[in-house]
Scaffold this motif. Structure first.
Motif, PDB file in Angstrom:
ATOM      1  N   GLN A 126      -4.167  -0.658  13.760  1.00  0.00           N
ATOM      2  CA  GLN A 126      -3.414  -1.065  12.557  1.00  0.00           C
ATOM      3  C   GLN A 126      -4.290  -1.887  11.615  1.00  0.00           C
ATOM      4  O   GLN A 126      -4.230  -1.716  10.395  1.00  0.00           O
ATOM      5  N   ALA A 129      -6.791   0.541   9.988  1.00  0.00           N
ATOM      6  CA  ALA A 129      -6.122   1.371   8.979  1.00  0.00           C
ATOM      7  C   ALA A 129      -5.759   0.553   7.741  1.00  0.00           C
ATOM      8  O   ALA A 129      -5.933   1.017   6.604  1.00  0.00           O
ATOM      9  N   ALA A 130      -5.282  -0.676   7.951  1.00  0.00           N
ATOM     10  CA  ALA A 130      -4.897  -1.534   6.828  1.00  0.00           C
ATOM     11  C   ALA A 130      -6.110  -1.918   5.984  1.00  0.00           C
ATOM     12  O   ALA A 130      -6.049  -1.930   4.743  1.00  0.00           O
ATOM     13  N   THR A 131      -7.226  -2.195   6.643  1.00  0.00           N
ATOM     14  CA  THR A 131      -8.451  -2.546   5.919  1.00  0.00           C
ATOM     15  C   THR A 131      -8.941  -1.372   5.084  1.00  0.00           C
ATOM     16  O   THR A 131      -9.287  -1.530   3.901  1.00  0.00           O
ATOM     17  N   LEU A 132      -8.939  -0.177   5.679  1.00  0.00           N
ATOM     18  CA  LEU A 132      -9.368   1.023   4.940  1.00  0.00           C
ATOM     19  C   LEU A 132      -8.430   1.316   3.773  1.00  0.00           C
ATOM     20  O   LEU A 132      -8.874   1.671   2.677  1.00  0.00           O
ATOM     21  N   HIS A 133      -7.124   1.155   4.006  1.00  0.00           N
ATOM     22  CA  HIS A 133      -6.119   1.467   2.977  1.00  0.00           C
ATOM     23  C   HIS A 133      -6.233   0.524   1.781  1.00  0.00           C
ATOM     24  O   HIS A 133      -6.185   0.962   0.627  1.00  0.00           O
ATOM     25  N   HIS A 134      -6.383  -0.775   2.051  1.00  0.00           N
ATOM     26  CA  HIS A 134      -6.369  -1.764   0.970  1.00  0.00           C
ATOM     27  C   HIS A 134      -7.745  -2.026   0.353  1.00  0.00           C
ATOM     28  O   HIS A 134      -7.839  -2.361  -0.827  1.00  0.00           O
ATOM     29  N   GLU A 135      -8.804  -1.863   1.148  1.00  0.00           N
ATOM     30  CA  GLU A 135     -10.132  -2.234   0.646  1.00  0.00           C
ATOM     31  C   GLU A 135     -11.181  -1.131   0.741  1.00  0.00           C
ATOM     32  O   GLU A 135     -12.286  -1.288   0.224  1.00  0.00           O
ATOM     33  N   GLY A 136     -10.833  -0.043   1.433  1.00  0.00           N
ATOM     34  CA  GLY A 136     -11.791   1.045   1.571  1.00  0.00           C
ATOM     35  C   GLY A 136     -12.948   0.685   2.503  1.00  0.00           C
ATOM     36  O   GLY A 136     -12.911  -0.325   3.207  1.00  0.00           O
TER      37      GLY A 136
END
Length: 267
Positions: A126, A129-136
């Motif tokens: 999680q 995924a959250a890091t990739l979603h919000h910051e790439g």
């Protein structure tokens, strides 16, 4: 470096690194939570001390392998070009290059791990995924500069000191060291290096845990250190020093001792 030496460094470094990181993970979690801007209790306290361990399990082997392959390669190349009295400088240069390469693997793993450590209710996946979603991808490398700025001074202290202590002990007893003796030298060198570089480790933790878009998240190490000094003073700069020293002293004992032992067996 010959192919046999290359693979020996690769396997020995990776095995030793993974072993240490997994054994000492609880101490690393406590250290991270002590350094967190939320405070120790709000970050989870002693609950879920294995939060983030999958990230370490995945990144540890390639990270340690990359470091030692680079370290041994640069050390071998520079030794052939320099005199023996320049050995400390050779070890410093080799360790610095090793850290720059290893941090390309270490930083994404560290970002996900530390965010999971201070949010034990969320899984490692999680957090990833959250890091990739919000910051790439850029978010996974937040803190790369501060990590390198922490690791290079650490290695500049640890590895020349480790090599010096090994040479001194070997000279005094009149024969090469056993792997356990190399491990003891590693523990002393690691503990001392950990103590003097704690402020840089605190700054790195704050940068990785800062909210996206905040001033601290920009990655300016000096700015992070100044902010910590203004709000928490000397105590804040050395937050988590005791568990960091304990983890790295034990880690140096296991890591450098296991590295020497496995490498000698493979060679």
């Amino acid at each position: 470096m010959e192919r046999k030496e290359f693979f020996a460094s690769l396997l020995a470094g990776g095995s030793a690194g993974m072993c240490v990181d997994l054994i000492l993970f609880p101490l690393d979690t406590i250290k991270t939570r002590l350094q967190s801007p939320q405070g120790f209790s709000m970050s989870g306290g002693f609950r879920g001390i294995y939060a983030g361990v999958p990230s370490t399990a995945i990144g540890s082997f390639p990270n340690a392998s990359a470091f030692f392959v680079t370290y041994e390669t640069v050390k071998c190349w520079l030794h052939s070009e320099s005199s023996s009295y320049l050995s400390p400088l050779v070890h410093m240069a080799a360790a610095s290059m090793g850290e720059v390469v290893a941090c390309l693997i270490r930083v994404p793993s560290e970002v996900v791990k530390q965010r999971a450590q201070v949010s034990p209710s969320s899984t490692t996946y999680q957090m990833f995924a959250a890091t990739l979603h919000h910051e790439g991808i850029r978010g996974l490398y937040r803190g790369y500069k501060s990590t390198v700025l922490r690791e290079i001074p650490f290695s500049l202290v640890q590895f020349p000191l480790w090599e010096y202590l090994k040479d001194l002990w070997s000279w005094k007893q009149g024969r090469p060291l056993d792997s356990w003796q190399s491990a003891v030298c590693g523990a002393f060198a690691g503990g001392f290096a950990a103590a003097v570089t704690t402020p840089l480790d605190v700054a790195k933790t704050r940068i990785m845990l800062a909210k996206a878009g905040s001033t601290t998240a920009g990655g300016d190490v000096f700015l992070a250190l100044t902010g910590i000094w203004k709000t928490q003073g000397f105590t804040g700069l050395f937050a988590g020093m005791v568990p960091r020293m304990a983890a790295i002293s034990l880690g140096g004992f296991i890591f450098l001792g296991a590295y020497e032992k496995v490498r000698s067996l493979l060679l």
